[in-house]
Design a protein around this motif. Structure first.
Motif, mmCIF file in Angstrom:
data_model
loop_
_atom_site.group_PDB
_atom_site.id
_atom_site.type_symbol
_atom_site.label_atom_id
_atom_site.label_comp_id
_atom_site.label_asym_id
_atom_site.label_seq_id
_atom_site.Cartn_x
_atom_site.Cartn_y
_atom_site.Cartn_z
ATOM 1 N N PRO A 54 0.799 -1.236 0.000
ATOM 2 C CA PRO A 54 0.000 0.000 0.000
ATOM 3 C C PRO A 54 0.830 1.283 0.000
ATOM 4 O O PRO A 54 0.349 2.331 -0.422
ATOM 5 C CB PRO A 54 -0.817 -0.100 1.291
ATOM 6 C CG PRO A 54 -0.861 -1.557 1.613
ATOM 7 C CD PRO A 54 0.437 -2.109 1.113
ATOM 8 N N ILE A 55 2.070 1.192 0.428
ATOM 9 C CA ILE A 55 2.929 2.384 0.425
ATOM 10 C C ILE A 55 3.199 2.809 -1.011
ATOM 11 O O ILE A 55 2.923 3.945 -1.395
ATOM 12 C CB ILE A 55 4.270 2.123 1.160
ATOM 13 C CG1 ILE A 55 4.016 1.755 2.616
ATOM 14 C CG2 ILE A 55 5.187 3.340 1.038
ATOM 15 C CD1 ILE A 55 5.254 1.231 3.343
ATOM 16 N N ALA A 58 0.024 3.695 -3.340
ATOM 17 C CA ALA A 58 -0.817 4.824 -2.951
ATOM 18 C C ALA A 58 -1.016 5.768 -4.132
ATOM 19 O O ALA A 58 -0.251 5.758 -5.099
ATOM 20 C CB ALA A 58 -0.167 5.563 -1.785
ATOM 21 N N SER A 59 -2.053 6.597 -4.036
ATOM 22 C CA SER A 59 -2.353 7.548 -5.109
ATOM 23 C C SER A 59 -1.487 8.792 -5.057
ATOM 24 O O SER A 59 -1.198 9.391 -6.092
ATOM 25 C CB SER A 59 -3.822 7.967 -5.042
ATOM 26 O OG SER A 59 -4.652 6.852 -5.196
ATOM 27 N N THR A 60 -1.088 9.179 -3.850
ATOM 28 C CA THR A 60 -0.314 10.413 -3.677
ATOM 29 C C THR A 60 0.844 10.171 -2.709
ATOM 30 O O THR A 60 0.849 9.183 -1.970
ATOM 31 C CB THR A 60 -1.193 11.534 -3.096
ATOM 32 O OG1 THR A 60 -1.614 11.155 -1.779
ATOM 33 C CG2 THR A 60 -2.400 11.820 -3.980
ATOM 34 N N GLU A 62 1.374 11.944 -0.086
ATOM 35 C CA GLU A 62 0.825 12.088 1.257
ATOM 36 C C GLU A 62 0.195 10.777 1.732
ATOM 37 O O GLU A 62 0.412 10.358 2.885
ATOM 38 C CB GLU A 62 -0.226 13.215 1.291
ATOM 39 C CG GLU A 62 0.343 14.593 1.040
ATOM 40 C CD GLU A 62 0.673 14.894 -0.428
ATOM 41 O OE1 GLU A 62 1.496 15.783 -0.672
ATOM 42 O OE2 GLU A 62 0.118 14.219 -1.334
ATOM 43 N N GLU A 63 -0.555 10.142 0.861
ATOM 44 C CA GLU A 63 -1.160 8.851 1.211
ATOM 45 C C GLU A 63 -0.075 7.802 1.452
ATOM 46 O O GLU A 63 -0.162 7.006 2.385
ATOM 47 C CB GLU A 63 -2.103 8.380 0.105
ATOM 48 C CG GLU A 63 -2.786 7.065 0.419
ATOM 49 C CD GLU A 63 -3.628 6.527 -0.729
ATOM 50 O OE1 GLU A 63 -3.914 5.312 -0.716
ATOM 51 O OE2 GLU A 63 -3.987 7.293 -1.645
ATOM 52 N N ALA A 64 0.967 7.815 0.628
ATOM 53 C CA ALA A 64 2.076 6.873 0.804
ATOM 54 C C ALA A 64 2.752 7.088 2.161
ATOM 55 O O ALA A 64 3.093 6.121 2.848
ATOM 56 C CB ALA A 64 3.090 7.036 -0.321
ATOM 57 N N GLN A 66 1.325 8.233 4.851
ATOM 58 C CA GLN A 66 0.414 7.690 5.864
ATOM 59 C C GLN A 66 0.511 6.168 5.916
ATOM 60 O O GLN A 66 0.529 5.567 6.988
ATOM 61 C CB GLN A 66 -1.030 8.120 5.573
ATOM 62 C CG GLN A 66 -2.034 7.600 6.580
ATOM 63 C CD GLN A 66 -1.711 8.030 8.008
ATOM 64 O OE1 GLN A 66 -1.487 9.205 8.263
ATOM 65 N NE2 GLN A 66 -1.679 7.084 8.932
ATOM 66 N N ARG A 67 0.614 5.538 4.753
ATOM 67 C CA ARG A 67 0.740 4.069 4.704
ATOM 68 C C ARG A 67 2.061 3.612 5.323
ATOM 69 O O ARG A 67 2.127 2.576 5.966
ATOM 70 C CB ARG A 67 0.630 3.551 3.263
ATOM 71 C CG ARG A 67 -0.665 3.850 2.572
ATOM 72 C CD ARG A 67 -1.857 3.182 3.257
ATOM 73 N NE ARG A 67 -3.079 3.830 2.867
ATOM 74 C CZ ARG A 67 -3.818 4.613 3.671
ATOM 75 N NH1 ARG A 67 -3.455 4.816 4.909
ATOM 76 N NH2 ARG A 67 -4.914 5.179 3.238
ATOM 77 N N ASP A 70 1.513 3.719 8.968
ATOM 78 C CA ASP A 70 0.727 2.535 9.359
ATOM 79 C C ASP A 70 1.622 1.299 9.434
ATOM 80 O O ASP A 70 1.527 0.505 10.370
ATOM 81 C CB ASP A 70 -0.413 2.281 8.366
ATOM 82 C CG ASP A 70 -1.442 3.401 8.329
ATOM 83 O OD1 ASP A 70 -1.464 4.243 9.264
ATOM 84 O OD2 ASP A 70 -2.215 3.442 7.348
ATOM 85 N N THR A 94 9.929 8.539 -3.922
ATOM 86 C CA THR A 94 8.619 9.120 -4.226
ATOM 87 C C THR A 94 8.495 9.954 -5.505
ATOM 88 O O THR A 94 7.374 10.384 -5.817
ATOM 89 C CB THR A 94 8.170 9.991 -3.039
ATOM 90 O OG1 THR A 94 9.168 10.977 -2.770
ATOM 91 C CG2 THR A 94 7.937 9.135 -1.800
#
Length: 141
Positions: A54-55, A58-60, A62-64, A66-67, A70, A94
């Motif tokens: 999921p890292i 991710a779509s962005t 920022e989401e990466a 957060q993943r 997590d 990134t």
């Protein structure tokens, strides 16, 4: 824009950025995941790999991020080196997020280049395919 996908050889990003200051350096995510799994017991490799996915999917950015947080919350007690390694390399992991999904597939890994290079080596050394076995030379006649 010039983007270079590399496998994580130490000093390589800095060398590329020195010679090509406008270049974006993307570390190969396949190599990053494989390197991460070097710290994991065999029993937990599939679970850790699944939680890393999921890292980089991710779509962005920022989401990466957060993943990654997590992932760290779940695995840092057992394998803190993995999230540390991802955070240390984050700047070069990134850049591909700035591109559409279709282009990301091409630039997130060096595997296509490595496959091409392997094919070229096979073609450029045809004698390796046709070697015949020779009997060893005898030292005593």
């Amino acid at each position: 824009m010039f983007i270079v996908c590399i496998d994580g050889l130490k000093g390589f990003p800095e060398a590329i950025e020195t010679v090509f200051p406008e270049a974006q350096v993307q570390l190969c995510l396949v190599h990053q995941v494989r390197g991460s799994l070097n710290y994991v017991s065999w029993k937990q490799r599939k679970a850790v790999a699944a939680d890393l996915k999921p890292i980089y999917q991710a779509s962005t950015v920022e989401e990466a991020g957060q993943r990654l947080d997590d992932f760290a919350a779940k695995w840092d007690a057992s394998y803190p080196t993995i999230s540390q390694m991802w955070r240390r390399n984050w700047e070069h992991l990134t850049p591909f997020f700035a591109y559409p999904a279709d282009i990301r597939k091409v630039i997130y890994t060096t595997n296509a280049v490595e496959s091409l290079n392997m094919s070229l080596r096979k073609v450029s050394k045809p004698e390796a395919h046709f070697r015949t076995r020779r009997p060893p030379l005898s030292c005593c006649i």
